[in-house]
Design a protein around this motif. Structure first.
Motif, mmCIF file in Angstrom:
data_model
loop_
_atom_site.group_PDB
_atom_site.id
_atom_site.type_symbol
_atom_site.label_atom_id
_atom_site.label_comp_id
_atom_site.label_asym_id
_atom_site.label_seq_id
_atom_site.Cartn_x
_atom_site.Cartn_y
_atom_site.Cartn_z
ATOM 1 N N ILE A 83 -7.445 -29.561 -46.457
ATOM 2 C CA ILE A 83 -7.892 -30.954 -46.339
ATOM 3 C C ILE A 83 -6.716 -31.911 -46.528
ATOM 4 C CG2 ILE A 83 -9.370 -32.726 -47.383
ATOM 5 C CD1 ILE A 83 -11.293 -30.407 -48.131
ATOM 6 N N PHE A 84 -5.878 -31.641 -47.515
ATOM 7 C CA PHE A 84 -4.707 -32.506 -47.733
ATOM 8 C C PHE A 84 -3.749 -32.441 -46.549
ATOM 9 C CE2 PHE A 84 -6.217 -32.887 -52.006
ATOM 10 C CZ PHE A 84 -5.616 -34.030 -52.522
ATOM 11 N N ASP A 85 -3.568 -31.256 -45.993
ATOM 12 C CA ASP A 85 -2.675 -31.119 -44.837
ATOM 13 C C ASP A 85 -3.254 -31.786 -43.594
ATOM 14 O OD1 ASP A 85 -0.991 -29.682 -46.455
ATOM 15 O OD2 ASP A 85 -1.626 -27.713 -45.696
ATOM 16 N N LYS A 86 -4.546 -31.607 -43.387
ATOM 17 C CA LYS A 86 -5.190 -32.099 -42.168
ATOM 18 C C LYS A 86 -5.236 -33.621 -42.127
ATOM 19 C CE LYS A 86 -8.362 -31.893 -38.673
ATOM 20 N NZ LYS A 86 -8.370 -31.085 -37.461
ATOM 21 N N TYR A 87 -5.548 -34.227 -43.254
ATOM 22 C CA TYR A 87 -5.807 -35.660 -43.261
ATOM 23 C C TYR A 87 -4.684 -36.467 -43.899
ATOM 24 C CZ TYR A 87 -10.271 -33.897 -41.821
ATOM 25 O OH TYR A 87 -11.255 -33.233 -41.124
ATOM 26 N N ASN A 88 -3.543 -35.821 -44.174
ATOM 27 C CA ASN A 88 -2.356 -36.510 -44.674
ATOM 28 C C ASN A 88 -2.572 -36.925 -46.131
ATOM 29 O OD1 ASN A 88 -0.363 -38.445 -45.330
ATOM 30 N ND2 ASN A 88 -0.004 -38.838 -43.161
ATOM 31 N N ASP A 89 -1.741 -36.406 -47.011
ATOM 32 C CA ASP A 89 -2.004 -36.643 -48.432
ATOM 33 C C ASP A 89 -1.836 -38.105 -48.846
ATOM 34 O OD1 ASP A 89 0.717 -36.938 -48.491
ATOM 35 O OD2 ASP A 89 1.110 -35.278 -49.853
ATOM 36 N N VAL A 142 -5.540 -38.986 -48.969
ATOM 37 C CA VAL A 142 -6.436 -38.043 -49.647
ATOM 38 C C VAL A 142 -6.084 -37.967 -51.133
ATOM 39 C CG1 VAL A 142 -7.374 -35.695 -49.662
ATOM 40 C CG2 VAL A 142 -6.512 -36.675 -47.530
ATOM 41 N N ALA A 143 -7.088 -37.887 -51.962
ATOM 42 C CA ALA A 143 -6.877 -37.638 -53.392
ATOM 43 C C ALA A 143 -8.113 -36.962 -53.956
ATOM 44 C CB ALA A 143 -6.606 -38.940 -54.143
ATOM 45 N N LEU A 144 -7.898 -36.179 -54.999
ATOM 46 C CA LEU A 144 -9.038 -35.672 -55.759
ATOM 47 C C LEU A 144 -9.613 -36.819 -56.580
ATOM 48 C CD1 LEU A 144 -7.756 -32.239 -57.150
ATOM 49 C CD2 LEU A 144 -8.881 -32.728 -54.979
ATOM 50 N N LEU A 145 -10.893 -36.786 -56.792
ATOM 51 C CA LEU A 145 -11.553 -37.797 -57.597
ATOM 52 C C LEU A 145 -11.244 -37.552 -59.071
ATOM 53 C CD1 LEU A 145 -13.578 -40.173 -57.663
ATOM 54 C CD2 LEU A 145 -15.409 -38.478 -57.768
ATOM 55 N N GLY A 146 -10.967 -38.617 -59.789
ATOM 56 C CA GLY A 146 -10.688 -38.470 -61.208
ATOM 57 C C GLY A 146 -11.950 -38.534 -62.051
ATOM 58 N N THR A 147 -11.785 -38.243 -63.303
ATOM 59 C CA THR A 147 -12.818 -38.473 -64.310
ATOM 60 C C THR A 147 -12.081 -38.677 -65.620
ATOM 61 O OG1 THR A 147 -14.883 -37.659 -65.254
ATOM 62 C CG2 THR A 147 -13.163 -36.034 -64.912
ATOM 63 N N HIS A 148 -12.769 -39.081 -66.646
ATOM 64 C CA HIS A 148 -12.087 -39.385 -67.901
ATOM 65 C C HIS A 148 -12.670 -38.557 -69.037
ATOM 66 C CE1 HIS A 148 -11.543 -43.094 -65.415
ATOM 67 N NE2 HIS A 148 -10.306 -42.757 -65.694
ATOM 68 N N ALA A 149 -11.814 -37.743 -69.636
ATOM 69 C CA ALA A 149 -12.229 -36.983 -70.817
ATOM 70 C C ALA A 149 -12.283 -37.953 -71.991
ATOM 71 C CB ALA A 149 -11.231 -35.860 -71.081
ATOM 72 N N THR A 150 -13.405 -37.988 -72.675
ATOM 73 C CA THR A 150 -13.590 -38.946 -73.770
ATOM 74 C C THR A 150 -13.617 -38.228 -75.115
ATOM 75 O OG1 THR A 150 -16.000 -38.789 -73.524
ATOM 76 C CG2 THR A 150 -14.873 -40.543 -72.299
ATOM 77 N N ASP A 195 -2.166 -39.318 -60.163
ATOM 78 C CA ASP A 195 -1.436 -38.399 -61.036
ATOM 79 C C ASP A 195 -1.376 -37.045 -60.354
ATOM 80 O OD1 ASP A 195 -1.135 -40.338 -62.915
ATOM 81 O OD2 ASP A 195 -1.977 -39.180 -64.577
ATOM 82 N N LEU A 196 -0.470 -36.208 -60.808
ATOM 83 C CA LEU A 196 -0.385 -34.844 -60.276
ATOM 84 C C LEU A 196 -0.379 -33.865 -61.439
ATOM 85 C CD1 LEU A 196 -0.078 -33.241 -57.595
ATOM 86 C CD2 LEU A 196 2.354 -33.108 -58.086
ATOM 87 N N PRO A 197 -1.543 -33.248 -61.709
ATOM 88 C CA PRO A 197 -1.591 -32.245 -62.784
ATOM 89 C C PRO A 197 -0.727 -31.045 -62.424
ATOM 90 C CG PRO A 197 -3.801 -32.873 -62.045
ATOM 91 C CD PRO A 197 -2.834 -33.398 -61.035
ATOM 92 N N PRO A 198 -0.315 -30.258 -63.414
ATOM 93 C CA PRO A 198 0.463 -29.055 -63.110
ATOM 94 C C PRO A 198 -0.282 -28.139 -62.139
ATOM 95 C CG PRO A 198 0.434 -29.481 -65.469
ATOM 96 C CD PRO A 198 -0.535 -30.434 -64.854
ATOM 97 N N LYS A 199 0.403 -27.666 -61.115
ATOM 98 C CA LYS A 199 -0.159 -26.752 -60.109
ATOM 99 C C LYS A 199 -1.431 -27.327 -59.483
ATOM 100 C CE LYS A 199 1.546 -22.606 -62.466
ATOM 101 N NZ LYS A 199 1.197 -21.313 -63.074
ATOM 102 N N GLY A 200 -1.491 -28.640 -59.322
ATOM 103 C CA GLY A 200 -2.700 -29.242 -58.791
ATOM 104 C C GLY A 200 -2.437 -30.119 -57.592
ATOM 105 N N PHE A 201 -3.407 -30.992 -57.310
ATOM 106 C CA PHE A 201 -3.347 -31.928 -56.200
ATOM 107 C C PHE A 201 -3.419 -33.342 -56.769
ATOM 108 C CE2 PHE A 201 -5.257 -28.011 -54.621
ATOM 109 C CZ PHE A 201 -4.551 -27.783 -53.438
ATOM 110 N N PRO A 202 -2.941 -34.344 -55.998
ATOM 111 C CA PRO A 202 -2.993 -35.727 -56.487
ATOM 112 C C PRO A 202 -4.408 -36.139 -56.879
ATOM 113 C CG PRO A 202 -1.610 -35.573 -54.535
ATOM 114 C CD PRO A 202 -2.267 -34.231 -54.693
ATOM 115 N N VAL A 203 -4.509 -36.824 -58.024
ATOM 116 C CA VAL A 203 -5.809 -37.218 -58.587
ATOM 117 C C VAL A 203 -5.868 -38.738 -58.714
ATOM 118 C CG1 VAL A 203 -7.376 -36.991 -60.556
ATOM 119 C CG2 VAL A 203 -5.891 -35.078 -59.915
#
Length: 1000
Positions: A367-373, A376-384, A460-468
């Motif tokens: 998905i990131f490759d197809k639609y250009n990063d 594209v981003a992963l949706l975030g959430t907040h740990a409380t 943000d970019l978590p370790p070994k992850g995708f942009p969030v």
């Protein structure tokens, strides 16, 4: 002048919620402010929404910026002059987050941004758009500063971080937690100034009375800073192809092709009307590209051979079914498309597509490759801050010793008022609850936008992850960005793996796309009816097993309903019980009563019980006469966060007003509302439940016909409801011989030869993965190991790793005892002054034997080694009991002993803690008996308090056998944890030999 406002999205720094900032502005007469969280853009959408919804109370204009810090040092604050400036700031922060490069000491030459430096960090040469902030307590430094003759570059600066002294204290606690230091040692430069509260602007002007030009300069900057977003308007990728016309033509062609395939020989007027109606709504609501993106993703998965399941309310769509996004026929199940999308709906729907946990990352990368990063981003959430963590963190910063912290965390009720320190800890822990702690990643949401993602957020970019993205799901919806859920689950993984294992072990290729055959299969029906579903997707938990037993479930539609009524809301409202009672009444040919005839008319299939999310829409629309748009607001409002929104309250008021106008008695209206309120936030869409049920049938089929391979597949996917030990136990109950790891037969993951299951090296605690993989690779390349010495010469292994392998029995093929092998290992490594040379001997022979002292084996040593290294023993665990009196009852005796008191000993499988309506704690327990059969217990509050569970192991349960809809369980009176034998304690060797199943 408030151009530097922090919310609690300045993690472990700010203390104000977004609503608090608005309220403070209103309280102090502030008409404009700039939200500038620290390295973060999470909060602005919520603030825009609040400003829009509360404009009749207070008109507050906002602008946006980012406060840039590096290692807690304030570098500068960027204020966006407009949307282009906000995008510049987002790109700049995202670049450094993604590359992990430290932020520059001086800001880049932004085009649409004002940059403001603190006096101490300001560069000598300021660009045209760069300024220096002066705090009220710093005004006396101006005359000696290098900027004394550049007063047009100086601006009044009053940050906002907390509301009052209490907020300041909370801020200091956050800073101490963030710095991992005790509060008394928190450096002054690592905390905000005590003055960082919002005050009336007149007060602020008075503070700068001797330097009014600094106020004017600040006002000039703020006046020039603006931001504009049309909340709720579509900001997603507009076209899959180059134009809407191409999208429409392609969607129709692909959907019609799938329609003719899916409904071959059974096309009806109903299906034709449904197909055309959905296409019309999809076109009018501009969702064609959204459907085509989902279609493209599943086509990619099909090309890669990845299993996938479309679920959620998207399964209610016939177009999704025809495109292969889902596999549930919405006409067969009478699925309500309006739950997913309708002409009135203003909130965005979303597709949920599950992939195996092993395949999900590859799909996401596509998905990131197809639609250009950049789009594209992963949706975030907040740990409380939740639960006990604030108490533990505060205990540390208050300087309490670990033992005392453990005590107050474990037994809070006993220590709340122990002394002044604990009172403060619990007081501030309550204030910390629900405050964001850090950015996290949504379970599966992906955003694909028409404009670059930086238009709306930094990433943000978590370790070994995708942009969030920095914002979360509700913010994305408010902005008008629809998420696509690309989720992972273990169920698909074990189905795929099981098919491969069957082919390898039995040479049979098994397909799992024959759902309609599976639902009629007698073996599958029996598993369902008996609740014998351990390992099977979504139906293996004790609660689900009990529900299936109470329903006598053996068909698809009942399973679909069960998948939803198992959710907490339905159970707590009493509607689960009503459903079961009416289900049995219908089976007996009896009638039943509902609260109002209209309820049964709307939900005849589920006996007038609201079971699915769309039932809320049906009841609200057809029973209470509110619009589909209002009905959807009602459904979404039950999620919790929206309960406080005026929009929800207006719909609730309309619901009651309409019901009064229709002449419904108040008690009927109140009851219907109670049922809506108590379950809507927890239930599933019917299409979602139907999709889960299809996958459950695939699991059930594999377990019914290939139980051993199925259990290996479940074990190798690690994500079931139970601990791994109990899946091995289940395999043994189906006839498998469970073999301890062996260097000549085991792989990294668990495997099967015939009916012998060899535990994989992955389950050995402290065994290095690289070593385990090398063992397997060398064996495949050079053949089986001839003995201990041959193994050591071929594999680069150290003493401690060899000890693990020997103690678990991995060299039992040599015919030598573990003690002999451990002596050999010690002798071998003891005389090696250098690392052993790896490679086979020239003649590949074992060395001469050493004369060893007489070594005595203790019967329970193997079991204790296994418990230490594997986590569980491979012999019959009941042989470890000191007291071999196992009571007077087995699980199979419970129904015949209904109403009688029994004494039964069981090995604890799992527990579930819950609370009564009065808030008292109670427990459910699941055990297996000496014969390996499972039974369940219930510990009501008085018993739960007096006889608590004390961890894994054996328990003697004394209580009364009761039943609920034919399902037996034990109502516990007393319960005692039982002791096990010591490692070197004597035992009847013949019994142990009979029970051990891990000897080659």
């Amino acid at each position: 002048m408030y151009w530097n406002c922090h919310s609690y999205f300045s993690f472990r720094y700010g203390t104000l919620s977004i609503k608090d900032i608005f309220n403070e502005a209103k309280l102090n007469g502030v008409r404009k402010l700039i939200l500038t969280d620290i390295n973060n853009t999470s909060g602005y959408i919520e603030l825009l929404r609040i400003c829009r919804e509360s404009s009749d109370e207070w008109e507050l204009e906002i602008a946006l910026g980012i406060e840039f810090r590096r290692d807690d040092e304030l570098l500068y604050i960027g204020l966006a002059r407009n949307n282009e400036g906000f995008e510049e700031l987002n790109r700049y922060l995202s670049y450094h987050n993604k590359t992990d490069k430290p932020l520059r000491k001086q800001a880049p030459p932004f085009d649409h941004v004002y940059t403001i430096y603190p006096l101490a960090n300001a560069p000598d040469q300021l660009r045209e758009n760069e300024f220096v902030g002066i705090r009220s307590h710093e005004q006396n430094l101006i005359i000696t500063s290098r900027f004394r003759n550049k007063r047009k570059k100086l601006v009044a600066w009053h940050p906002v971080t907390f509301r009052n002294k209490q907020g300041f204290n909370l801020h200091r606690l956050f800073r101490a937690i963030d710095r991992n230091t005790i509060l008394s040692k928190l450096p002054a430069d690592q905390q905000a100034h005590v003055s960082e509260v919002m005050v009336p602007e007149l007060t602020l002007r008075e503070q700068f009375a001797h330097n009014p030009d600094l106020i004017s300069n600040a006002e000039m900057l703020m006046k020039d800073c603006k931001i504009h977003f049309d909340l709720g308007t579509d900001k997603n990728k507009k076209c899959f192809f180059g134009s809407k016309r191409e999208d429409h033509e392609y969607l129709f062609a692909e959907a019609h092709k799938g329609y003719e395939y899916r409904y071959s020989g059974r096309i009806t007027a109903e299906s034709e009307e449904r197909f055309k109606r959905e296409l019309d709504i999809i076109e009018k609501k501009n969702f064609e590209s959204y459907y085509l993106i989902a279609h493209d993703i599943v086509r990619y998965a099909d090309r890669q051979g990845f299993a996938h399941v479309g679920r959620g309310s998207g399964a209610n769509s016939i177009i999704a079914y025809c495109l292969g996004i889902t596999d549930v026929d919405p006409i067969e199940l009478d699925l309500y498309f309006e739950r997913f999308l309708n002409a009135e709906r203003t909130s965005p729907p979303d597709f949920d597509i599950d992939f195996s946990w092993r395949d999900r990352d590859q799909v996401t990368q596509y998905i990131f490759d197809k639609y250009n990063d950049r789009h594209v981003a992963l949706l975030g959430t907040h740990a409380t801050f939740q639960g006990r963590s604030p108490v533990r963190e505060l205990g540390k910063v208050m300087g309490l010793p670990k033992e005392e912290i453990d005590k107050i965390v474990k037994y809070p009720d006993e220590h709340t008022d122990q002394d002044e320190i604990t009172r403060l800890i619990f007081y501030y822990a309550r204030l910390m609850k629900n405050i964001p702690n850090h950015l996290s990643v949504h379970a599966g949401g992906i955003l694909i936008t028409e404009k670059p993602i930086y238009t709306y957020t930094a990433v943000d970019l978590p370790p070994k992850g995708f942009p969030v993205a920095h914002f979360e799901m509700h913010n994305a919806e408010d902005m008008g960005i629809y998420k696509l859920d690309i989720l992972s689950q273990r169920g698909l993984g074990h189905i795929k793996d099981t098919r491969e294992i069957i082919e390898k072990n039995q040479g049979i290729k098994v397909g799992t796309d024959r759902f309609h055959e599976f639902e009629k299969d007698p073996k599958v029906k029996k598993l369902l009816h008996d609740g014998n579903c351990m390992g099977c997707f979504y139906v293996e938990s004790p609660a689900m097993r009990m529900l299936l037993g109470k329903l006598g479930c053996d068909d698809y539609r009942t399973l679909v309903a069960a998948s939803s009524i198992i959710r907490p809301g339905v159970a707590r409202s009493g509607m689960m019980r009503a459903y079961i009672e009416r289900h049995h009444a219908v089976k007996r040919g009896e009638s039943y009563e509902t609260i109002h005839p209209k309820m049964n008319e709307l939900m005849e299939e589920t006996y007038g019980v609201m079971v699915y999310q769309e039932d809320v829409i049906k009841v609200a629309h057809h029973f209470a006469g509110i619009t589909l748009t209002q009905a959807d607001v009602l459904r979404r409002g039950m999620s919790g966060k929206y309960r406080s929104r005026k929009e929800f309250q207006r719909v609730k008021d309309q619901f009651f007003e309409n019901c009064r106008n229709f002449g419904y008695p108040d008690e009927v209206t109140d009851r219907v509302w109670f049922e809506i309120e108590s379950f809507a936030g927890y239930s599933f869409a019917k299409g979602h439940s139907a999709s889960y049920a299809v996958e459950s049938y695939q699991s059930l089929f594999l377990k019914a016909h290939y139980p051993l391979e199925f259990m290996v597949g479940v074990i190798n996917n690690f994500g079931g409801f139970y601990k791994t030990e109990f899946y091995f136990h289940e395999a043994r109950m189906w006839g498998a011989a469970i073999e301890a790891p062996c260097v000549n037969y085991s792989d990294y993951y668990t495997n099967i030869y015939g009916e012998s299951i060899y535990i994989g090296f992955v389950h050995l605690k402290d065994l290095e993965q690289k070593l385990a993989e090398t063992i397997v690779m060398d064996r495949e390349r050079n053949g089986r190991y001839k003995g201990l010495d041959n193994f050591i010469r071929r594999i680069p292994v150290g003493l401690e790793q060899m000890r693990i392998l020997v103690r678990i029995g991995a060299f039992r093929f040599t015919g030598k005892s573990k003690k002999e092998l451990l002596w050999q290992v010690q002798l071998y490594f003891g005389k090696q002054s250098t690392k052993p040379i790896i490679g086979q001997d020239l003649f590949d022979e074992e060395p001469e034997e050493y004369t060893l002292p007489k070594l005595v084996d203790q019967p329970l040593e193997d079991a204790y080694d296994e418990m230490e290294i594997l986590g569980f023993a491979l012999c019959d665990p009941f042989l470890l009991l000191k007291d071999q009196n196992i009571g007077d009852t087995y699980a199979e005796d419970l129904m015949p002993k209904l109403g009688h008191r029994v004494n039964i000993v069981g090995y604890l499988v799992t527990t579930k803690d819950t609370t009564t309506k009065n808030g008292e704690r109670m427990h459910f327990g699941t055990f297996y008996d000496k014969k390996g059969k499972v039974y369940d217990t219930v510990n009501f509050p008085p018993v739960a308090k007096q006889y608590p569970f004390r961890g894994r192991g054996f328990y003697r349960v004394i209580g009364k056998v009761v039943e609920d809809f034919g399902y037996p369980m034990i109502e516990v009176d007393r319960m005692f944890k039982m002791a096990i034998r010591e490692k070197y304690e004597s035992i009847d060797n013949s019994k142990l030999a009979d029970a051990v199943v891990n000897k080659s």
